[in-house]
Design a protein around this motif. Sequence first.
Motif, PDB file in Angstrom:
ATOM      1  N   GLY A  75       0.848  -1.223  -0.008  1.00 49.36           N
ATOM      2  CA  GLY A  75      -0.019  -0.135  -0.014  1.00 49.36           C
ATOM      3  C   GLY A  75       0.701   1.163  -0.078  1.00 49.36           C
ATOM      4  O   GLY A  75       0.426   2.315   0.452  1.00 49.36           O
ATOM      5  N   LYS A  76       2.107   1.125  -0.534  1.00 52.86           N
ATOM      6  CA  LYS A  76       2.902   2.338  -0.632  1.00 52.86           C
ATOM      7  C   LYS A  76       2.277   3.640  -1.366  1.00 52.86           C
ATOM      8  O   LYS A  76       2.141   4.750  -0.980  1.00 52.86           O
ATOM      9  CB  LYS A  76       4.137   2.131  -1.119  1.00 52.86           C
ATOM     10  CG  LYS A  76       4.908   1.029   0.128  1.00 52.86           C
ATOM     11  CD  LYS A  76       6.462   0.841  -0.742  1.00 52.86           C
ATOM     12  CE  LYS A  76       6.623   0.175  -2.055  1.00 52.86           C
ATOM     13  NZ  LYS A  76       5.926  -1.424  -1.735  1.00 52.86           N
ATOM     14  N   THR A  77       1.828   3.079  -2.544  1.00 49.94           N
ATOM     15  CA  THR A  77       1.072   4.137  -3.583  1.00 49.94           C
ATOM     16  C   THR A  77      -0.099   4.652  -2.875  1.00 49.94           C
ATOM     17  O   THR A  77      -0.286   5.770  -2.884  1.00 49.94           O
ATOM     18  CB  THR A  77       1.153   3.296  -4.921  1.00 49.94           C
ATOM     19  OG1 THR A  77       2.347   2.826  -5.423  1.00 49.94           O
ATOM     20  CG2 THR A  77       0.421   4.392  -6.043  1.00 49.94           C
TER      21      THR A  77
ATOM     22  N   TYR B  10      -1.717  -5.820   1.078  1.00 48.48           N
ATOM     23  CA  TYR B  10      -3.268  -5.695   0.722  1.00 48.48           C
ATOM     24  C   TYR B  10      -3.561  -6.338  -0.691  1.00 48.48           C
ATOM     25  O   TYR B  10      -4.652  -6.355  -1.055  1.00 48.48           O
ATOM     26  CB  TYR B  10      -3.512  -4.392   0.669  1.00 48.48           C
ATOM     27  CG  TYR B  10      -3.702  -3.577   2.131  1.00 48.48           C
ATOM     28  CD1 TYR B  10      -4.637  -3.953   2.830  1.00 48.48           C
ATOM     29  CD2 TYR B  10      -2.518  -2.901   2.618  1.00 48.48           C
ATOM     30  CE1 TYR B  10      -4.870  -3.345   4.207  1.00 48.48           C
ATOM     31  CE2 TYR B  10      -2.521  -2.487   4.035  1.00 48.48           C
ATOM     32  CZ  TYR B  10      -3.725  -2.660   4.785  1.00 48.48           C
ATOM     33  OH  TYR B  10      -3.657  -2.094   5.967  1.00 48.48           O
ATOM     34  N   ARG B  11      -2.342  -6.495  -1.437  1.00 53.33           N
ATOM     35  CA  ARG B  11      -2.754  -7.233  -2.931  1.00 53.33           C
ATOM     36  C   ARG B  11      -3.122  -8.564  -3.203  1.00 53.33           C
ATOM     37  O   ARG B  11      -4.053  -8.815  -4.023  1.00 53.33           O
ATOM     38  CB  ARG B  11      -1.516  -6.626  -3.780  1.00 53.33           C
ATOM     39  CG  ARG B  11      -1.640  -7.192  -5.239  1.00 53.33           C
ATOM     40  CD  ARG B  11      -0.307  -6.538  -5.992  1.00 53.33           C
ATOM     41  NE  ARG B  11      -0.244  -5.164  -6.163  1.00 53.33           N
ATOM     42  CZ  ARG B  11       0.891  -4.712  -6.025  1.00 53.33           C
ATOM     43  NH1 ARG B  11       2.054  -5.343  -5.950  1.00 53.33           N
ATOM     44  NH2 ARG B  11       1.071  -3.109  -6.167  1.00 53.33           N
ATOM     45  N   SER B  12      -2.107  -9.285  -2.465  1.00 57.37           N
ATOM     46  CA  SER B  12      -2.179 -10.710  -3.081  1.00 57.37           C
ATOM     47  C   SER B  12      -2.722 -11.640  -2.033  1.00 57.37           C
ATOM     48  O   SER B  12      -2.721 -11.606  -0.947  1.00 57.37           O
ATOM     49  CB  SER B  12      -0.551 -11.026  -3.221  1.00 57.37           C
ATOM     50  OG  SER B  12      -0.018  -9.998  -4.288  1.00 57.37           O
TER      51      SER B  12
ATOM     52  N   GLN C  28       2.492  -1.877 -11.089  1.00 61.94           N
ATOM     53  CA  GLN C  28       0.942  -2.090 -11.418  1.00 61.94           C
ATOM     54  C   GLN C  28       0.586  -3.557 -10.857  1.00 61.94           C
ATOM     55  O   GLN C  28       1.117  -4.144 -10.430  1.00 61.94           O
ATOM     56  CB  GLN C  28       1.099  -2.245 -12.972  1.00 61.94           C
ATOM     57  CG  GLN C  28       1.537  -1.235 -13.590  1.00 61.94           C
ATOM     58  CD  GLN C  28       0.877   0.030 -13.612  1.00 61.94           C
ATOM     59  OE1 GLN C  28      -0.285   0.158 -12.962  1.00 61.94           O
ATOM     60  NE2 GLN C  28       1.473   1.539 -13.756  1.00 61.94           N
ATOM     61  N   GLN C  29      -0.771  -3.588 -10.919  1.00 61.33           N
ATOM     62  CA  GLN C  29      -1.097  -5.292 -10.550  1.00 61.33           C
ATOM     63  C   GLN C  29      -2.467  -5.832 -11.229  1.00 61.33           C
ATOM     64  O   GLN C  29      -3.161  -4.876 -12.260  1.00 61.33           O
ATOM     65  CB  GLN C  29      -1.699  -5.041  -9.012  1.00 61.33           C
ATOM     66  CG  GLN C  29      -2.869  -3.953  -8.849  1.00 61.33           C
ATOM     67  CD  GLN C  29      -3.284  -3.910  -7.573  1.00 61.33           C
ATOM     68  OE1 GLN C  29      -2.476  -4.016  -6.437  1.00 61.33           O
ATOM     69  NE2 GLN C  29      -4.522  -3.250  -7.290  1.00 61.33           N
ATOM     70  N   PHE C  30      -2.260  -7.109 -11.491  1.00 59.75           N
ATOM     71  CA  PHE C  30      -3.633  -7.694 -12.224  1.00 59.75           C
ATOM     72  C   PHE C  30      -4.190  -8.712 -11.522  1.00 59.75           C
ATOM     73  O   PHE C  30      -3.556  -9.227 -10.421  1.00 59.75           O
ATOM     74  CB  PHE C  30      -2.950  -8.271 -13.445  1.00 59.75           C
ATOM     75  CG  PHE C  30      -2.021  -7.417 -14.195  1.00 59.75           C
ATOM     76  CD1 PHE C  30      -2.648  -6.680 -15.351  1.00 59.75           C
ATOM     77  CD2 PHE C  30      -0.557  -7.252 -13.936  1.00 59.75           C
ATOM     78  CE1 PHE C  30      -1.650  -6.115 -16.028  1.00 59.75           C
ATOM     79  CE2 PHE C  30       0.231  -6.289 -14.704  1.00 59.75           C
ATOM     80  CZ  PHE C  30      -0.345  -5.739 -15.881  1.00 59.75           C
TER      81      PHE C  30
HETATM   82  N1  LIG Z   1      -5.038   0.311   3.713  1.00 60.11           N
HETATM   83  C1  LIG Z   1      -5.405  -0.434   2.717  1.00 60.11           C
HETATM   84  N2  LIG Z   1      -6.747  -1.132   2.747  1.00 60.11           N
HETATM   85  C2  LIG Z   1      -7.027  -1.951   1.634  1.00 60.11           C
HETATM   86  N3  LIG Z   1      -6.548  -1.921   0.600  1.00 60.11           N
HETATM   87  C3  LIG Z   1      -5.337  -1.429   0.505  1.00 60.11           C
HETATM   88  C4  LIG Z   1      -4.885  -0.523   1.566  1.00 60.11           C
HETATM   89  N4  LIG Z   1      -3.793  -0.155   1.091  1.00 60.11           N
HETATM   90  C5  LIG Z   1      -3.521  -0.653  -0.274  1.00 60.11           C
HETATM   91  N5  LIG Z   1      -4.435  -1.215  -0.520  1.00 60.11           N
HETATM   92  C6  LIG Z   1      -4.681  -1.965  -2.007  1.00 60.11           C
HETATM   93  O1  LIG Z   1      -3.508  -2.884  -1.924  1.00 60.11           O
HETATM   94  C7  LIG Z   1      -3.120  -2.807  -3.299  1.00 60.11           C
HETATM   95  C8  LIG Z   1      -1.815  -2.509  -3.281  1.00 60.11           C
HETATM   96  O2  LIG Z   1      -1.455  -1.250  -2.944  1.00 60.11           O
HETATM   97  P1  LIG Z   1      -0.259  -0.351  -3.583  1.00 60.11           P
HETATM   98  O3  LIG Z   1      -0.269  -0.415  -5.138  1.00 60.11           O
HETATM   99  O4  LIG Z   1      -0.176   1.067  -2.988  1.00 60.11           O
HETATM  100  O5  LIG Z   1       0.902  -1.010  -3.153  1.00 60.11           O
HETATM  101  P2  LIG Z   1       2.623  -0.680  -3.220  1.00 60.11           P
HETATM  102  O6  LIG Z   1       3.101  -0.975  -1.915  1.00 60.11           O
HETATM  103  O7  LIG Z   1       2.761   0.193  -3.777  1.00 60.11           O
HETATM  104  O8  LIG Z   1       2.956  -1.925  -4.062  1.00 60.11           O
HETATM  105  P3  LIG Z   1       4.401  -2.004  -5.251  1.00 60.11           P
HETATM  106  O9  LIG Z   1       5.464  -1.908  -4.329  1.00 60.11           O
HETATM  107  O10 LIG Z   1       4.169  -3.233  -5.828  1.00 60.11           O
HETATM  108  O11 LIG Z   1       4.157  -0.843  -6.192  1.00 60.11           O
HETATM  109  C9  LIG Z   1      -3.927  -1.805  -4.371  1.00 60.11           C
HETATM  110  O12 LIG Z   1      -5.065  -2.547  -4.603  1.00 60.11           O
HETATM  111  C10 LIG Z   1      -4.425  -0.985  -3.037  1.00 60.11           C
HETATM  112  O13 LIG Z   1      -5.644  -0.249  -3.437  1.00 60.11           O
END
Ligand SMILES: Nc1ncnc2c1ncn2[C@@H]1O[C@H](COP(=O)(O)OP(=O)(O)OP(=O)(O)O)[C@@H](O)[C@H]1O
Length: 585
Positions: free
Chosen positions: A67-69, A307-309, A495-497
């Motif tokens: 959830g960084k982005t 939160y993704r996988s 990105q994510q799929f």
């Molecule tokens: N607090 C939260 N509650 C529910 N869903 C969340 C939360 N934070 C993030 N997500 C969901 O989890 C998924 C991954 O989030 P995000 O892309 O921000 O991760 P990331 O850490 O940036 O990943 P990467 O390093 O692969 O870029 C997205 O679908 C996002 O909407």
Amino acid sequence: MRFEERAPSALAALDLPANRTQLTGSQVLASVYRHAGEDSDVPLKWGEQTATSTAGNLLLIAPPGCGKTELLAGRAKGLIPLLRANEKVLALTFTNRARANLCSRLDSEIGTKRRIHYVTVRNLHGHAASVIFNHRRLLDFNLDSMRWPRRTTFKRAIERVAPWSDVRTREEVDQQLCRVKCGPLSDFEVLEALTKLGNGIALAVELERVRSDELHYADLLRHAQRLLLNDDVAAWYQERYGAVLVDEFQDLTSQQLEIALRTCSKSRTFAGDPLQGIYGWAGAAPAAIERDLRDICGEPVRSNISYRSSPAVLAMVNAVSVPMGAEPLSAHKPKSWIQGGVSAALAFETRSLEGKFIALAAESIIATDPSASVGIICRSGWRRQRIDETFACRPEIDCVLWDLAVYEPGIVEMIRAAAKRMAIGITLREAERRVVATIDHIDFESIDLIREVFEMLATFGYQDLNSALARLPVNRDEPVFAGVHLLNAHLGKGQQFDWVFIPGFEEGHLPDERCSAGPELKEEERVLLVMLSRARKGVVITRAKTSGGSRRRLTKSRWWDALAEAALTRSSELPGLLRSAQAPA
Ligand SMILES: Nc1ncnc2c1ncn2[C@@H]1O[C@H](COP(=O)(O)OP(=O)(O)OP(=O)(O)O)[C@@H](O)[C@H]1O
């Protein structure tokens, strides 16, 4: 017709060590649950500290999908009330798609109008271009007579000066030019440095660039850095930007970091994951950047809850990341995933069978759940060729090819919007001129992509805009939407799929034959981690045992066995699981 009825030969060719996989898989699954706790609501600290903290500088480090982005979008929301009149937040990403991704997260968080009013979202090259344009009078060349870079600029330049050079030489020249231009050098100093290095082709390319009044991508960053080293220029930006947010800091070069820091001095937030650093070849230095950022921001805020996988996907992700030194990732609400998700490893006799299987599997998923996104991610373009051909033979499956300009977020929409004001029957050439005239000339990347679309339409023999427009795909602003997406590893970053297929687990492709030792091999491992961790519900890795008509035996990738062990899904279960491809409950 059901999936398994359509693909008997492909399924028969599966070669999965079922028993062993299941056993190890359950153990891995158990550890994933143990780490998360059943449906625990985590991690409050991570979210609270970052979104609402008013601390000047903040460093967020977490593995993929934590959830960084998302937090950067939340942080923008928290920072907006702290901005002074006329200040904005600057959000910096690397690619157009990452920019589109962040924009859509910001839109959900604060709404499109507020986003446009309070936040400038740019990729680093776009930001550099705006610095160059705004302060062009301070440059030691005339910007009016220069051409902005295109995706093909370097390729065309090297074709002019060394048409006989092979792919490897071209890559080396490109990298050498990037490395030399990674500092605030003038054109003269660049030529001097290249002369000292003694790479004749690199020097010839640079001389050709100067002669033909072109800017390459690396020149944008170099000139922006030089301008921002001027205190008055930096102060101009620092008055305008009350906060800067940078996503994927691990891919910054020290030059890019300096550009971000000189642009905003008040509140700086960096999010990233050093284990996902995949731009070392372009001069990125994750470890050094992290050290610098700790000096600026202090101790990082961390999380290891994805939160993704699904748990099954994370089992494979952990099989790569834990040996690299990472904490194991756990799924947030692991029980919400139907059967814990899918992870499978399938070996095929030939590349043709592999391609056929992937096409059928993707088709089956989309037929069951038209809202699903399927990413087919290859380490390298050459290995994707057979897969692309398979999909080309199946026009009933709608595919988005990420390397084509026509599928870049928003580009076709820009063309359609401009076309509404044009007469029916207008020629393509005139239409291109008029569409380009509607785009802000600083947005050189969109102009480049629009030109690519028109070049492609001309190649297909279209004469007028209206007949061509009817054939262009529906284009959206968001980078990933329902359907099948074909892409290479580096484009998929961030990105994510719902589903990910990764073909080509053979030595020579994964790792790439040029990266089989030293730091290059480490980077290949990080590329692998990035690919696997794009998946939400399921990930399927595949390999071919032989290549081409000669049936040359291929050696399985050095990472294959560990991943096949971590896979939780048996080949016999796969068709049913692909058919029940729904979002988590
Ligand atoms: N607090 C939260 N509650 C529910 N869903 C969340 C939360 N934070 C993030 N997500 C969901 O989890 C998924 C991954 O989030 P995000 O892309 O921000 O991760 P990331 O850490 O940036 O990943 P990467 O390093 O692969 O870029 C997205 O679908 C996002 O909407």
